[in-house]
Design an enzyme around this catalytic site. Sequence first.
Site, PDB file in Angstrom:
ATOM      1  N   PHE A  48       0.833  -1.211   0.000  1.00  0.00           N
ATOM      2  CA  PHE A  48       0.000   0.000   0.000  1.00  0.00           C
ATOM      3  C   PHE A  48       0.865   1.256   0.000  1.00  0.00           C
ATOM      4  O   PHE A  48       0.696   2.141   0.840  1.00  0.00           O
ATOM      5  CB  PHE A  48      -0.968   0.027   1.203  1.00  0.00           C
ATOM      6  CG  PHE A  48      -2.005  -1.060   1.178  1.00  0.00           C
ATOM      7  CD1 PHE A  48      -3.170  -0.926   0.439  1.00  0.00           C
ATOM      8  CD2 PHE A  48      -1.805  -2.222   1.910  1.00  0.00           C
ATOM      9  CE1 PHE A  48      -4.125  -1.934   0.420  1.00  0.00           C
ATOM     10  CE2 PHE A  48      -2.753  -3.245   1.892  1.00  0.00           C
ATOM     11  CZ  PHE A  48      -3.915  -3.093   1.149  1.00  0.00           C
ATOM     12  N   HIS A  49       1.824   1.311  -0.906  1.00  0.00           N
ATOM     13  CA  HIS A  49       2.628   2.524  -1.055  1.00  0.00           C
ATOM     14  C   HIS A  49       3.307   2.525  -2.415  1.00  0.00           C
ATOM     15  O   HIS A  49       3.334   1.495  -3.108  1.00  0.00           O
ATOM     16  CB  HIS A  49       3.671   2.624   0.073  1.00  0.00           C
ATOM     17  CG  HIS A  49       4.677   1.500   0.078  1.00  0.00           C
ATOM     18  ND1 HIS A  49       4.606   0.429   0.943  1.00  0.00           N
ATOM     19  CD2 HIS A  49       5.770   1.289  -0.683  1.00  0.00           C
ATOM     20  CE1 HIS A  49       5.619  -0.386   0.709  1.00  0.00           C
ATOM     21  NE2 HIS A  49       6.337   0.102  -0.276  1.00  0.00           N
ATOM     22  N   SER A  50       3.827   3.704  -2.764  1.00  0.00           N
ATOM     23  CA  SER A  50       4.728   3.810  -3.913  1.00  0.00           C
ATOM     24  C   SER A  50       6.021   4.419  -3.390  1.00  0.00           C
ATOM     25  O   SER A  50       6.116   4.807  -2.227  1.00  0.00           O
ATOM     26  CB  SER A  50       4.124   4.683  -5.008  1.00  0.00           C
ATOM     27  OG  SER A  50       4.027   6.018  -4.559  1.00  0.00           O
TER      28      SER A  50
END
Length: 134
Positions: A48-50
């Site tokens: 759940f991230h970049s």
Amino acid sequence: MEIVKYSFQEHGDERGQLIALEESKEIPFAIRRVYYMYDTGEGVRRGFHSHRTLEQILICIHGSCRVLLDDGRERETVLLDKPCEGIYVGPDTWREMYDFSPDAVLLVLASQVYDENDYIRDYEKFMESVRDKM
Ligand code: TYD
């Protein structure tokens, strides 16, 4: 979006298999960090991230898991279930990892040491950051 997949050469013989990964050879960057996830609970979804700049190669060296990649235009999922296969995940790509088998070990080779400032953990902010670059 096109997922960049790697098939690593297996140095197999009657004793079994061996895979060697060298920076700037099989791996397209200098490896500055290695981490791995295991004992992932059933039904867990993580990531759940970049990242703003980080490059990574993900290899499920035991068991299996799925990875969702989102470049702000399209979403793709890929099954990782072979120790000789990996995917490249570059900057500006939202990722989620899920469907871990109980025995899954997900190995990550990364181009930078851990830096929380390189993360975008809010999906709306991720979309804004990629929209600015489109
Ligand atoms: P986290 O970022 O939540 O993992 P993911 O988003 O990939 O599911 O990381 C879990 C914990 O581990 C968090 O406290 C930060 C720490 N961590 C490090 O110390 N170094 C690292 O290289 C990584 C990836 C995480």
